[in-house]
Design a protein around this motif. Sequence first.
Motif, PDB file in Angstrom:
ATOM      1  N   ALA A  45      -0.212 -10.636   1.188  1.00  0.00           N
ATOM      2  CA  ALA A  45      -0.236 -10.730   2.653  1.00  0.00           C
ATOM      3  C   ALA A  45      -1.593 -10.319   3.201  1.00  0.00           C
ATOM      4  O   ALA A  45      -2.098 -10.925   4.152  1.00  0.00           O
TER       5      ALA A  45
ATOM      6  N   GLN B  16      -4.285 -12.913   3.412  1.00  0.00           N
ATOM      7  CA  GLN B  16      -4.121 -13.940   4.444  1.00  0.00           C
ATOM      8  C   GLN B  16      -4.379 -13.419   5.854  1.00  0.00           C
ATOM      9  O   GLN B  16      -4.295 -14.176   6.824  1.00  0.00           O
TER      10      GLN B  16
ATOM     11  N   LYS C 210     -10.372  -7.678   1.232  1.00  0.00           N
ATOM     12  CA  LYS C 210      -9.051  -8.065   1.735  1.00  0.00           C
ATOM     13  C   LYS C 210      -7.984  -8.068   0.637  1.00  0.00           C
ATOM     14  O   LYS C 210      -7.085  -8.895   0.626  1.00  0.00           O
TER      15      LYS C 210
ATOM     16  N   GLY D 139      -5.800 -12.582   9.305  1.00  0.00           N
ATOM     17  CA  GLY D 139      -6.837 -13.217  10.102  1.00  0.00           C
ATOM     18  C   GLY D 139      -7.636 -12.243  10.937  1.00  0.00           C
ATOM     19  O   GLY D 139      -8.508 -12.649  11.707  1.00  0.00           O
TER      20      GLY D 139
ATOM     21  N   HIS E 100      -9.330 -14.969  -4.124  1.00  0.00           N
ATOM     22  CA  HIS E 100      -8.006 -14.380  -3.935  1.00  0.00           C
ATOM     23  C   HIS E 100      -6.936 -15.012  -4.829  1.00  0.00           C
ATOM     24  O   HIS E 100      -5.828 -14.480  -4.935  1.00  0.00           O
TER      25      HIS E 100
END
Length: 204
Positions: free
Chosen positions: A154, A157, A103, A159, A171
């Motif tokens: 971004a 975060q 991510k 979802g 992170h």
Amino acid sequence: MTKRVEAKHKIDRRLGVNLWGRAKSPFNNRNYGPGQHGQQRSKPSDYGIQLRAKQKLKGYYGNISEKHFRRLYQEAVRRRGDTSENMIDLLERRLDAVVYRMKFVATVFAARQMVNHGHIAVNGKRVDIPSYRLKDGDELSILGEMKENVNVLAAAQLGERDVPDYMDVDHKSMKGKFIRGPKFADVPYPVQMEPNLVIEFYSR
């Protein structure tokens, strides 16, 4: 910008699935193929089913080239054990796939771009090859000012997906560790993947 990147939003509709499970997928609003014949449905042949399975798996990892995908299959065959499991293990060890899984970015296409531009280090050494294969225990980090990039922050975060348990990520420091190669059942695909059909396609 390559044609693969330009066409990424068409892949979902062509394959008839929300391939990456994204809220922005055009498939969410138009769940049929593109073009004037997109809504016509016909029963696929065995070959067509296998081809579609291959296109889904290949497309999911950023629509990697057919030449490279076939090489992965050939290596999976040479390895001991289940060929389809070997294929998934090889795909999940790609550096761009791991950057996406951790991510650090929102899409696998962005992961490839980040690696290409030299923003990722493996075990402290800059690596700019998206297909670079990680080993168990390898550590990744984002380099320089890219750690504060708004798109990177971004993505962390989002979802839409979680970091799988075969890797560990911090992170705050933008670092991660590839713990182990996964089994097929461990990989959090948002759609059904059928690597066994991909193996059948290439072994015809």
